[in-house]
Design a protein around this motif. Structure first.
Motif, PDB file in Angstrom:
ATOM      1  N   LEU B  71       0.766  -1.211   0.009  1.00  0.00           N
ATOM      2  CA  LEU B  71       0.092   0.116  -0.046  1.00  0.00           C
ATOM      3  C   LEU B  71       0.872   1.090  -0.017  1.00  0.00           C
ATOM      4  N   GLU B  72       1.929   1.231   1.069  1.00  0.00           N
ATOM      5  CA  GLU B  72       2.712   2.238   0.935  1.00  0.00           C
ATOM      6  C   GLU B  72       3.449   2.535  -0.446  1.00  0.00           C
ATOM      7  N   PRO B  73       4.050   1.781  -0.815  1.00  0.00           N
ATOM      8  CA  PRO B  73       4.806   1.853  -2.078  1.00  0.00           C
ATOM      9  C   PRO B  73       4.110   2.422  -3.119  1.00  0.00           C
ATOM     10  N   LEU B  74       2.703   1.903  -3.272  1.00  0.00           N
ATOM     11  CA  LEU B  74       1.807   2.242  -4.439  1.00  0.00           C
ATOM     12  C   LEU B  74       1.441   3.570  -4.183  1.00  0.00           C
ATOM     13  N   ILE B  75       1.326   4.160  -2.866  1.00  0.00           N
ATOM     14  CA  ILE B  75       0.745   5.596  -2.956  1.00  0.00           C
ATOM     15  C   ILE B  75       1.987   6.428  -3.149  1.00  0.00           C
ATOM     16  N   ARG B  76       2.996   6.117  -2.719  1.00  0.00           N
ATOM     17  CA  ARG B  76       4.196   6.880  -3.197  1.00  0.00           C
ATOM     18  C   ARG B  76       4.472   7.034  -4.538  1.00  0.00           C
ATOM     19  N   HIS B  77       4.433   5.946  -5.145  1.00  0.00           N
ATOM     20  CA  HIS B  77       4.449   5.764  -6.659  1.00  0.00           C
ATOM     21  C   HIS B  77       3.495   6.511  -7.267  1.00  0.00           C
ATOM     22  N   ALA B  78       2.185   6.552  -6.996  1.00  0.00           N
ATOM     23  CA  ALA B  78       1.077   7.121  -7.639  1.00  0.00           C
ATOM     24  C   ALA B  78       1.010   8.562  -7.276  1.00  0.00           C
ATOM     25  N   ALA B  79       1.589   9.304  -6.245  1.00  0.00           N
ATOM     26  CA  ALA B  79       1.785  10.590  -5.801  1.00  0.00           C
ATOM     27  C   ALA B  79       2.705  11.069  -6.904  1.00  0.00           C
ATOM     28  N   ALA B  80       3.898  10.473  -6.864  1.00  0.00           N
ATOM     29  CA  ALA B  80       5.023  10.775  -7.590  1.00  0.00           C
ATOM     30  C   ALA B  80       4.884  10.923  -9.156  1.00  0.00           C
ATOM     31  N   PHE B  81       3.945   9.702  -9.653  1.00  0.00           N
ATOM     32  CA  PHE B  81       3.531   9.752 -10.896  1.00  0.00           C
ATOM     33  C   PHE B  81       2.585  10.907 -11.356  1.00  0.00           C
ATOM     34  N   LEU B  82       1.460  11.282 -10.379  1.00  0.00           N
ATOM     35  CA  LEU B  82       0.897  12.513 -10.919  1.00  0.00           C
ATOM     36  C   LEU B  82       1.470  13.807 -10.837  1.00  0.00           C
ATOM     37  N   ALA B  83       2.241  13.861  -9.980  1.00  0.00           N
ATOM     38  CA  ALA B  83       3.327  15.174  -9.748  1.00  0.00           C
ATOM     39  C   ALA B  83       3.976  15.351 -11.118  1.00  0.00           C
ATOM     40  N   ARG B  84       4.468  14.196 -11.657  1.00  0.00           N
ATOM     41  CA  ARG B  84       5.157  14.250 -12.854  1.00  0.00           C
ATOM     42  C   ARG B  84       4.620  14.149 -14.421  1.00  0.00           C
ATOM     43  N   GLU B  85       3.449  13.592 -13.998  1.00  0.00           N
ATOM     44  CA  GLU B  85       2.722  13.433 -15.407  1.00  0.00           C
ATOM     45  C   GLU B  85       1.385  14.235 -15.802  1.00  0.00           C
ATOM     46  N   SER B  86       0.918  14.743 -14.724  1.00  0.00           N
ATOM     47  CA  SER B  86      -0.236  15.744 -14.868  1.00  0.00           C
ATOM     48  C   SER B  86       0.124  16.710 -15.774  1.00  0.00           C
ATOM     49  N   ALA B  87      -0.978  17.359 -16.306  1.00  0.00           N
ATOM     50  CA  ALA B  87      -0.719  18.382 -17.626  1.00  0.00           C
ATOM     51  C   ALA B  87      -0.520  19.683 -16.586  1.00  0.00           C
ATOM     52  N   GLU B  88       0.135  20.717 -17.542  1.00  0.00           N
ATOM     53  CA  GLU B  88       0.309  21.887 -16.948  1.00  0.00           C
ATOM     54  C   GLU B  88      -0.891  22.879 -16.689  1.00  0.00           C
ATOM     55  N   GLY B  89      -1.132  23.246 -15.790  1.00  0.00           N
ATOM     56  CA  GLY B  89      -2.510  24.165 -15.269  1.00  0.00           C
ATOM     57  C   GLY B  89      -3.509  23.269 -14.669  1.00  0.00           C
ATOM     58  N   SER B  90      -3.377  21.961 -14.532  1.00  0.00           N
ATOM     59  CA  SER B  90      -4.285  21.102 -13.904  1.00  0.00           C
ATOM     60  C   SER B  90      -3.952  21.167 -12.446  1.00  0.00           C
ATOM     61  N   ASP B  91      -4.979  20.357 -11.448  1.00  0.00           N
ATOM     62  CA  ASP B  91      -5.035  20.516 -10.256  1.00  0.00           C
ATOM     63  C   ASP B  91      -5.083  19.177  -9.798  1.00  0.00           C
ATOM     64  N   PRO B  92      -4.188  18.336  -9.907  1.00  0.00           N
ATOM     65  CA  PRO B  92      -4.396  16.705  -9.679  1.00  0.00           C
ATOM     66  C   PRO B  92      -4.726  16.395  -8.328  1.00  0.00           C
ATOM     67  N   GLY B  93      -5.424  15.374  -8.169  1.00  0.00           N
ATOM     68  CA  GLY B  93      -5.749  14.959  -6.743  1.00  0.00           C
ATOM     69  C   GLY B  93      -5.715  13.252  -6.834  1.00  0.00           C
ATOM     70  N   LEU B  94      -5.287  12.985  -5.643  1.00  0.00           N
ATOM     71  CA  LEU B  94      -5.013  11.349  -5.542  1.00  0.00           C
ATOM     72  C   LEU B  94      -5.723  10.668  -4.338  1.00  0.00           C
ATOM     73  N   CYS B  95      -6.510   9.727  -4.635  1.00  0.00           N
ATOM     74  CA  CYS B  95      -7.307   9.072  -3.378  1.00  0.00           C
ATOM     75  C   CYS B  95      -7.064   7.592  -3.445  1.00  0.00           C
ATOM     76  N   VAL B  96      -6.584   6.992  -2.218  1.00  0.00           N
ATOM     77  CA  VAL B  96      -6.420   5.626  -2.186  1.00  0.00           C
ATOM     78  C   VAL B  96      -7.197   5.041  -1.077  1.00  0.00           C
ATOM     79  N   VAL B  97      -7.840   4.105  -1.190  1.00  0.00           N
ATOM     80  CA  VAL B  97      -8.917   3.791  -0.004  1.00  0.00           C
ATOM     81  C   VAL B  97      -8.517   2.232   0.146  1.00  0.00           C
ATOM     82  N   ASP B  98      -8.012   2.014   1.328  1.00  0.00           N
ATOM     83  CA  ASP B  98      -7.907   0.734   1.837  1.00  0.00           C
ATOM     84  C   ASP B  98      -9.280   0.062   2.235  1.00  0.00           C
ATOM     85  N   ALA B  99      -9.845  -0.562   1.402  1.00  0.00           N
ATOM     86  CA  ALA B  99     -11.208  -1.100   1.380  1.00  0.00           C
ATOM     87  C   ALA B  99     -11.424  -1.995   2.434  1.00  0.00           C
ATOM     88  N   ASP B 100     -10.543  -2.759   2.782  1.00  0.00           N
ATOM     89  CA  ASP B 100     -10.545  -3.617   3.960  1.00  0.00           C
ATOM     90  C   ASP B 100     -10.646  -3.217   5.313  1.00  0.00           C
TER      91      ASP B 100
END
Ligand code: SF4
Lengths: 65, 247
Positions: B71-100
């Protein structure tokens, strides 16, 4: 005729259900650019409703091109 | 463990769509051997003059079964991914729910439904995420995408919102396939008529050029309507894009 909203943007007068009108408008528009697959809603491939530059509003859409 | 990952507001008028980024994240989750994911869903949120969005205000979401400790590696990866890959001028948000560990999903689902009907503030999203132990983070711009990311996760958990990203490739005989064959596709759980009927496995469906399913009762459902003319024993046909637009 497009309507002009209070911010000066052109709003499509046909609303969200004028499928022939949105297709006719896009066919005549040099700026049409298809939106990503998951955001396309019209069966006519070339339609303002499928265009990357349409920005949905409560009643219709404005054109950002 | 089962997680729900949702992203929002990563694009601009020229960039790749948020759905493409969600697909890439799902692929990378598997490449990193953290787990496996299933289909991606698109969830429509409110369009309103007070809400900043590029053109449609929709969030993209997937569910994954991941290994303990991922879970923690996935969240770190997704956060870095969004910071890197999101488009200029966008306002990206990430949500990760541990459904269990979420327990009762009702408050999260209610938040998702609220965000389809009314304007919601970022503070409210952060407050709810904190109280439910949900990861919610912003990765550029105003960070407004956290609202859609949290709402999209709730709507996915509701099991009754959104269309699946992409089209299903189903082998047909002259454009037709039985309900049984359609349900053999990995991403189709059920064939159902728009008015709620359940066709039998041997009934024939005329498939449109682009076959798309929607999320109903937690399942990927191919919606059909009675076939025009009902020729050649074909009882059903898939819905048009126009008929699916409100899902
Ligand atoms: S939305 Fe605007 S740019 Fe796109 S086809 Fe319609 S008029 Fe042209």
């Amino acid at each position: 005729m497009w309507c002009i909203d209070r911010n000066g943007r052109r709003e499509f007068p046909g609303g969200k259900e004028d499928w022939p009108g949105a297709a006719r408008t896009a066919v005549c528009c040099a700026a049409f650019y298809p939106d990503v697959e998951e955001e396309q809603i019209a069966d006519e491939a070339v339609s303002c409703y499928n265009c990357r530059y349409r920005r949905w509003t409560a009643a219709s859409f404005t054109c950002s091109a | 463990m089962r997680v729900v990952l949702c992203i929002d507001d990563t694009d601009n008028l020229e960039s790749r769509g948020t759905g493409t980024l969600a697909s890439q994240l799902a692929r990378e989750l598997e490449e990193n051997a953290w787990g496996t994911s299933r289909f991606i869903t698109r969830h429509q949120l409110l369009v309103h003059p007070d809400i900043p969005y590029t053109s449609h205000n929709s969030a993209m979401c997937f569910v994954a079964e991941i290994e303990e400790g991922s879970l923690e590696p996935l969240i770190r990866h997704a956060a870095a991914f969004l910071a890197r890959e999101s488009a200029e001028g966008s306002d990206p948000g990430l949500c990760v729910v541990d459904a269990d560990q979420l327990g009762d999903p009702a408050p999260l689902i209610a938040f998702g439904q609220k965000a389809k009907q009314s304007v919601v503030a970022m503070d409210e999203a952060y407050g709810l995420a904190k109280s439910l132990g949900i990861h919610l983070s912003e990765h550029g711009g105003s960070g407004q995408g956290v609202i859609g990311a949290l709402a999209g996760a709730g709507l996915r958990l509701s099991g009754n919102d959104g269309r699946l990203k992409g089209h299903m490739a189903i082998d047909t005989d002259n454009g037709r396939a039985t309900v049984g064959k359609i349900c053999a596709h990995a991403d189709v759980d059920e064939v159902r008529s728009l008015d709620g009927r359940h066709p039998e496995g041997d009934e024939l469906v005329l498939l449109g050029e682009k076959v798309k399913t929607v999320l109903l009762d937690g399942k990927s459902v191919l919606l059909v309507v009675p076939a025009d003319g009902a020729a050649d024993g074909v009882a059903w046909q898939t819905c048009s894009k126009q008929q699916l637009r409100n899902y």
